[in-house]
Design a protein around this motif. Structure first.
Motif, PDB file in Angstrom:
ATOM      1  N   GLY A 140      71.262  73.424 -30.087  1.00  0.00           N
ATOM      2  CA  GLY A 140      72.394  73.870 -30.884  1.00  0.00           C
ATOM      3  C   GLY A 140      73.057  75.135 -30.377  1.00  0.00           C
ATOM      4  N   GLN A 141      72.379  75.873 -29.483  1.00  0.00           N
ATOM      5  CA  GLN A 141      73.007  77.067 -28.940  1.00  0.00           C
ATOM      6  C   GLN A 141      74.043  76.683 -27.874  1.00  0.00           C
ATOM      7  OE1 GLN A 141      69.474  79.459 -27.846  1.00  0.00           O
ATOM      8  NE2 GLN A 141      70.130  80.888 -29.454  1.00  0.00           N
ATOM      9  N   GLY A 169      69.434  69.899 -25.686  1.00  0.00           N
ATOM     10  CA  GLY A 169      70.059  69.810 -27.000  1.00  0.00           C
ATOM     11  C   GLY A 169      71.033  70.936 -27.274  1.00  0.00           C
ATOM     12  N   ALA A 170      71.428  71.647 -26.228  1.00  0.00           N
ATOM     13  CA  ALA A 170      72.393  72.732 -26.378  1.00  0.00           C
ATOM     14  C   ALA A 170      73.814  72.180 -26.273  1.00  0.00           C
ATOM     15  CB  ALA A 170      72.136  73.811 -25.325  1.00  0.00           C
ATOM     16  N   VAL A 171      74.792  73.053 -26.484  1.00  0.00           N
ATOM     17  CA  VAL A 171      76.187  72.645 -26.563  1.00  0.00           C
ATOM     18  C   VAL A 171      76.926  73.083 -25.304  1.00  0.00           C
ATOM     19  CG1 VAL A 171      78.320  72.813 -27.914  1.00  0.00           C
ATOM     20  CG2 VAL A 171      76.086  72.893 -29.076  1.00  0.00           C
ATOM     21  N   ALA A 231      74.763  66.300 -34.415  1.00  0.00           N
ATOM     22  CA  ALA A 231      74.730  67.655 -33.851  1.00  0.00           C
ATOM     23  C   ALA A 231      75.857  67.824 -32.834  1.00  0.00           C
ATOM     24  CB  ALA A 231      73.384  67.910 -33.178  1.00  0.00           C
ATOM     25  N   PRO A 232      76.432  69.016 -32.723  1.00  0.00           N
ATOM     26  CA  PRO A 232      77.459  69.250 -31.693  1.00  0.00           C
ATOM     27  C   PRO A 232      76.872  69.087 -30.297  1.00  0.00           C
ATOM     28  CG  PRO A 232      77.429  71.022 -33.317  1.00  0.00           C
ATOM     29  CD  PRO A 232      76.200  70.193 -33.555  1.00  0.00           C
ATOM     30  N   ALA A 233      77.648  68.507 -29.388  1.00  0.00           N
ATOM     31  CA  ALA A 233      77.221  68.365 -27.991  1.00  0.00           C
ATOM     32  C   ALA A 233      78.194  69.046 -27.033  1.00  0.00           C
ATOM     33  CB  ALA A 233      77.100  66.893 -27.619  1.00  0.00           C
TER      34      ALA A 233
END
Length: 198
Positions: free
Chosen positions: A73-74, A97-99, A161-163
């Motif tokens: 998410g960061q 899993g970060a953006v 979740a944002p990608a």
């Protein structure tokens, strides 16, 4: 073109749950599992990466990024002109899993060749440019050498979740294959077994 219905899910979405997946797993890991490790995944002038080699480089880069406590998410700001390096950065970011972002707004990490200015107190990996801060800035090849000793595994990511955060717009994980941006096309093409030419 691939769409969200083609995305590989760890847990399928339902009416009340967004499901879990990982876009890098969809693009690379599952292809190795299916016996496609030696198939060409990406080519550029004078160089070709098969699926296994690309996955190894992405895992190494992800390992370095994870060592800075980058959490799902960061935001990772990517400013890299070299298309291969940029592709590795996108896939490694998604693996954790970060953006993926194109500006340093709220960035927890910066990957740049100088087109984005590193932020004070924010980890940065520098490609082709010298470090000015030995505490927060690492040079690319040195970082990858360290990352190869402890490559990153994939992180389960919720479908909602944002990608991507590009041009001020946010794309959710479940919608990436429907998006027309460069990172989305990369994931979609690799996931579909196409050879990406950069």
């Amino acid at each position: 073109m691939a769409t969200r219905t083609d995305l590989t899910w760890f847990r399928a979405p339902s009416a009340d749950r967004p499901g879990t997946t990982n876009l890098c797993y969809h693009a690379l890991d599952r292809r190795v599992i299916r016996g496609e490790a030696s198939e060409i995944a990406l080519t550029t002038a004078g160089q070709a990466y098969d699926v296994a080699a690309l996955l190894a480089e992405v895992g190494a880069l992800g390992g370095v990024m994870r060592s800075f406590d980058l959490a799902p998410g960061q935001v990772v700001a990517i400013g890299l002109g070299d298309p291969v390096t940029r592709a590795l950065a996108v896939l490694a970011t998604l693996r954790l899993g970060a953006v993926v972002a194109d500006t340093t707004d709220d960035a927890a990490m910066v990957l740049t060749d100088g087109s984005l200015e590193p932020l004070a107190g924010v980890p940065a990996l520098l490609h082709g440019t010298a470090s000015q801060d030995p505490v927060w800035q690492l040079e690319w090849e040195f970082a990858l050498s360290a990352g190869r000793t402890d490559p990153a595994a994939v992180v389960d990511v919720a479908g909602d979740a944002p990608a991507l955060r590009l041009d001020g717009m946010t794309v959710l994980t479940r919608d990436v294959l429907d998006d027309g941006s460069e990172p989305a096309r990369l994931v979609a093409a690799l996931g579909a077994g196409e050879v990406v030419v950069l």
